[in-house]
Motif scaffolding. Structure first.
Motif, PDB file in Angstrom:
ATOM      1  N   ARG A  44      11.845  33.006  -7.891  1.00 47.01           N
ATOM      2  CA  ARG A  44      12.067  31.911  -6.939  1.00 47.01           C
ATOM      3  C   ARG A  44      12.758  32.418  -5.674  1.00 47.01           C
ATOM      4  NH1 ARG A  44      11.365  27.524 -10.265  1.00 47.01           N
ATOM      5  NH2 ARG A  44      11.818  27.910 -12.446  1.00 47.01           N
ATOM      6  N   THR A  45      12.321  31.879  -4.558  1.00 45.51           N
ATOM      7  CA  THR A  45      12.993  32.087  -3.283  1.00 45.51           C
ATOM      8  C   THR A  45      13.213  30.706  -2.696  1.00 45.51           C
ATOM      9  OG1 THR A  45      11.851  34.189  -2.943  1.00 45.51           O
ATOM     10  CG2 THR A  45      12.886  33.192  -1.020  1.00 45.51           C
ATOM     11  N   GLU A  46      14.474  30.335  -2.496  1.00 51.15           N
ATOM     12  CA  GLU A  46      14.790  29.004  -1.998  1.00 51.15           C
ATOM     13  C   GLU A  46      15.178  29.058  -0.529  1.00 51.15           C
ATOM     14  OE1 GLU A  46      17.747  27.371  -4.590  1.00 51.15           O
ATOM     15  OE2 GLU A  46      16.359  27.261  -6.276  1.00 51.15           O
ATOM     16  N   ARG A  47      14.810  27.995   0.171  1.00 51.85           N
ATOM     17  CA  ARG A  47      15.136  27.828   1.593  1.00 51.85           C
ATOM     18  C   ARG A  47      14.681  29.014   2.438  1.00 51.85           C
ATOM     19  NH1 ARG A  47      19.871  23.978   3.172  1.00 51.85           N
ATOM     20  NH2 ARG A  47      19.753  22.544   1.423  1.00 51.85           N
ATOM     21  N   LEU A  48      13.476  29.435   2.216  1.00 56.37           N
ATOM     22  CA  LEU A  48      12.893  30.514   3.019  1.00 56.37           C
ATOM     23  C   LEU A  48      12.593  29.953   4.398  1.00 56.37           C
ATOM     24  CD1 LEU A  48      11.723  33.394   3.175  1.00 56.37           C
ATOM     25  CD2 LEU A  48       9.555  32.417   2.412  1.00 56.37           C
ATOM     26  N   ALA A  49      13.229  30.491   5.418  1.00 56.48           N
ATOM     27  CA  ALA A  49      13.040  30.007   6.788  1.00 56.48           C
ATOM     28  C   ALA A  49      11.954  30.832   7.468  1.00 56.48           C
ATOM     29  CB  ALA A  49      14.342  30.107   7.568  1.00 56.48           C
ATOM     30  N   THR A  50      11.014  30.127   8.087  1.00 57.40           N
ATOM     31  CA  THR A  50       9.966  30.768   8.882  1.00 57.40           C
ATOM     32  C   THR A  50       9.860  30.027  10.201  1.00 57.40           C
ATOM     33  OG1 THR A  50       8.265  29.387   7.844  1.00 57.40           O
ATOM     34  CG2 THR A  50       8.627  31.566   6.896  1.00 57.40           C
ATOM     35  N   GLU A  51       9.337  30.713  11.197  1.00 59.22           N
ATOM     36  CA  GLU A  51       9.182  30.087  12.500  1.00 59.22           C
ATOM     37  C   GLU A  51       7.710  30.038  12.864  1.00 59.22           C
ATOM     38  OE1 GLU A  51      10.508  30.682  17.144  1.00 59.22           O
ATOM     39  OE2 GLU A  51      11.687  31.625  15.572  1.00 59.22           O
ATOM     40  N   SER A  52       7.287  28.886  13.319  1.00 62.74           N
ATOM     41  CA  SER A  52       5.902  28.703  13.745  1.00 62.74           C
ATOM     42  C   SER A  52       5.897  27.863  15.015  1.00 62.74           C
ATOM     43  CB  SER A  52       5.099  28.010  12.639  1.00 62.74           C
ATOM     44  OG  SER A  52       3.783  27.746  13.091  1.00 62.74           O
ATOM     45  N   LYS A  53       5.347  28.398  16.066  1.00 66.07           N
ATOM     46  CA  LYS A  53       5.256  27.689  17.349  1.00 66.07           C
ATOM     47  C   LYS A  53       6.623  27.219  17.834  1.00 66.07           C
ATOM     48  CE  LYS A  53       0.592  26.220  16.258  1.00 66.07           C
ATOM     49  NZ  LYS A  53      -0.298  25.094  15.958  1.00 66.07           N
ATOM     50  N   GLY A  54       7.629  28.058  17.637  1.00 61.66           N
ATOM     51  CA  GLY A  54       8.972  27.758  18.107  1.00 61.66           C
ATOM     52  C   GLY A  54       9.761  26.797  17.234  1.00 61.66           C
ATOM     53  N   GLU A  55       9.206  26.412  16.090  1.00 63.57           N
ATOM     54  CA  GLU A  55       9.876  25.479  15.189  1.00 63.57           C
ATOM     55  C   GLU A  55      10.207  26.179  13.873  1.00 63.57           C
ATOM     56  OE1 GLU A  55       9.134  21.113  13.121  1.00 63.57           O
ATOM     57  OE2 GLU A  55       7.445  22.186  13.999  1.00 63.57           O
ATOM     58  N   VAL A  56      11.445  25.999  13.414  1.00 63.40           N
ATOM     59  CA  VAL A  56      11.856  26.585  12.137  1.00 63.40           C
ATOM     60  C   VAL A  56      11.447  25.631  11.019  1.00 63.40           C
ATOM     61  CG1 VAL A  56      13.798  27.371  10.732  1.00 63.40           C
ATOM     62  CG2 VAL A  56      13.773  27.817  13.191  1.00 63.40           C
ATOM     63  N   ARG A  57      10.760  26.173  10.007  1.00 65.27           N
ATOM     64  CA  ARG A  57      10.335  25.414   8.836  1.00 65.27           C
ATOM     65  C   ARG A  57      10.993  26.053   7.613  1.00 65.27           C
ATOM     66  NH1 ARG A  57       7.741  20.910  10.105  1.00 65.27           N
ATOM     67  NH2 ARG A  57       6.905  20.913   8.013  1.00 65.27           N
ATOM     68  N   TYR A  58      11.262  25.245   6.586  1.00 63.22           N
ATOM     69  CA  TYR A  58      11.906  25.744   5.371  1.00 63.22           C
ATOM     70  C   TYR A  58      10.988  25.506   4.175  1.00 63.22           C
ATOM     71  CZ  TYR A  58      16.079  25.902   8.240  1.00 63.22           C
ATOM     72  OH  TYR A  58      16.983  26.184   9.239  1.00 63.22           O
ATOM     73  N   SER A  59      10.954  26.485   3.271  1.00 61.59           N
ATOM     74  CA  SER A  59      10.118  26.385   2.082  1.00 61.59           C
ATOM     75  C   SER A  59      10.853  26.911   0.865  1.00 61.59           C
ATOM     76  CB  SER A  59       8.833  27.211   2.250  1.00 61.59           C
ATOM     77  OG  SER A  59       8.107  26.807   3.367  1.00 61.59           O
ATOM     78  N   ASP A  60      10.536  26.323  -0.285  1.00 59.02           N
ATOM     79  CA  ASP A  60      10.904  26.900  -1.577  1.00 59.02           C
ATOM     80  C   ASP A  60       9.633  27.546  -2.111  1.00 59.02           C
ATOM     81  OD1 ASP A  60      13.515  26.003  -1.528  1.00 59.02           O
ATOM     82  OD2 ASP A  60      13.184  24.325  -2.897  1.00 59.02           O
ATOM     83  N   VAL A  61       9.744  28.796  -2.564  1.00 57.28           N
ATOM     84  CA  VAL A  61       8.574  29.536  -3.037  1.00 57.28           C
ATOM     85  C   VAL A  61       8.829  29.995  -4.469  1.00 57.28           C
ATOM     86  CG1 VAL A  61       7.082  31.539  -2.627  1.00 57.28           C
ATOM     87  CG2 VAL A  61       8.125  30.355  -0.684  1.00 57.28           C
ATOM     88  N   VAL A  62       7.847  29.775  -5.335  1.00 62.38           N
ATOM     89  CA  VAL A  62       7.927  30.246  -6.714  1.00 62.38           C
ATOM     90  C   VAL A  62       6.641  31.019  -7.012  1.00 62.38           C
ATOM     91  CG1 VAL A  62       8.251  29.653  -9.138  1.00 62.38           C
ATOM     92  CG2 VAL A  62       9.226  28.187  -7.375  1.00 62.38           C
ATOM     93  N   VAL A  63       6.811  32.228  -7.560  1.00 65.27           N
ATOM     94  CA  VAL A  63       5.664  33.048  -7.953  1.00 65.27           C
ATOM     95  C   VAL A  63       5.653  33.142  -9.471  1.00 65.27           C
ATOM     96  CG1 VAL A  63       4.535  35.301  -7.748  1.00 65.27           C
ATOM     97  CG2 VAL A  63       5.842  34.381  -5.817  1.00 65.27           C
ATOM     98  N   TYR A  64       4.534  32.733 -10.070  1.00 63.37           N
ATOM     99  CA  TYR A  64       4.357  32.757 -11.516  1.00 63.37           C
ATOM    100  C   TYR A  64       3.354  33.838 -11.886  1.00 63.37           C
ATOM    101  CZ  TYR A  64       6.163  27.964 -11.206  1.00 63.37           C
ATOM    102  OH  TYR A  64       6.917  26.852 -10.943  1.00 63.37           O
ATOM    103  N   ARG A  65       3.628  34.533 -12.961  1.00 62.36           N
ATOM    104  CA  ARG A  65       2.669  35.498 -13.507  1.00 62.36           C
ATOM    105  C   ARG A  65       1.545  34.719 -14.168  1.00 62.36           C
ATOM    106  NH1 ARG A  65       1.371  38.265 -18.348  1.00 62.36           N
ATOM    107  NH2 ARG A  65       0.954  40.458 -18.003  1.00 62.36           N
ATOM    108  N   SER A  66       0.335  35.212 -14.025  1.00 62.34           N
ATOM    109  CA  SER A  66      -0.824  34.567 -14.628  1.00 62.34           C
ATOM    110  C   SER A  66      -1.732  35.639 -15.215  1.00 62.34           C
ATOM    111  CB  SER A  66      -1.584  33.770 -13.560  1.00 62.34           C
ATOM    112  OG  SER A  66      -2.751  33.212 -14.091  1.00 62.34           O
ATOM    113  N   SER A  67      -2.257  35.360 -16.393  1.00 64.02           N
ATOM    114  CA  SER A  67      -3.219  36.301 -16.966  1.00 64.02           C
ATOM    115  C   SER A  67      -4.290  35.516 -17.716  1.00 64.02           C
ATOM    116  CB  SER A  67      -2.531  37.297 -17.905  1.00 64.02           C
ATOM    117  OG  SER A  67      -1.933  36.626 -18.982  1.00 64.02           O
TER     118      SER A  67
END
Length: 64
Positions: free
Chosen positions: A12-35
């Motif tokens: 998990r990565t919480e409150r990941l800040a990214t900028e797009s077109k001069g605006e800061v956006r926040y995301s929570d990202v979760v990566v799950y293993r899959s097989s």
């Protein structure tokens, strides 16, 4: 992704800040293993939490 696959548990990565077109956006990202059928990969879930973060920031400023 590699860490989630290697550890066999979600990463998990919480409150990941990214900028797009001069605006800061926040995301929570979760990566799950899959097989399946011998193939190993990952599923990535991204939740846009920008509105929630902005509301929290306004509440903190109002409480000062």
């Amino acid at each position: 992704m590699r860490e989630a696959i290697r550890r066999h548990e979600p990463v998990r990565t919480e409150r990941l800040a990214t900028e797009s077109k001069g605006e800061v956006r926040y995301s929570d990202v979760v990566v799950y293993r899959s097989s399946r059928d011998g193939a190993v990969g990952a599923v990535i879930r991204v939740d846009d939490i920008t509105s929630r973060v902005r509301i929290e920031q306004m509440m903190v400023q109002t409480g000062r």
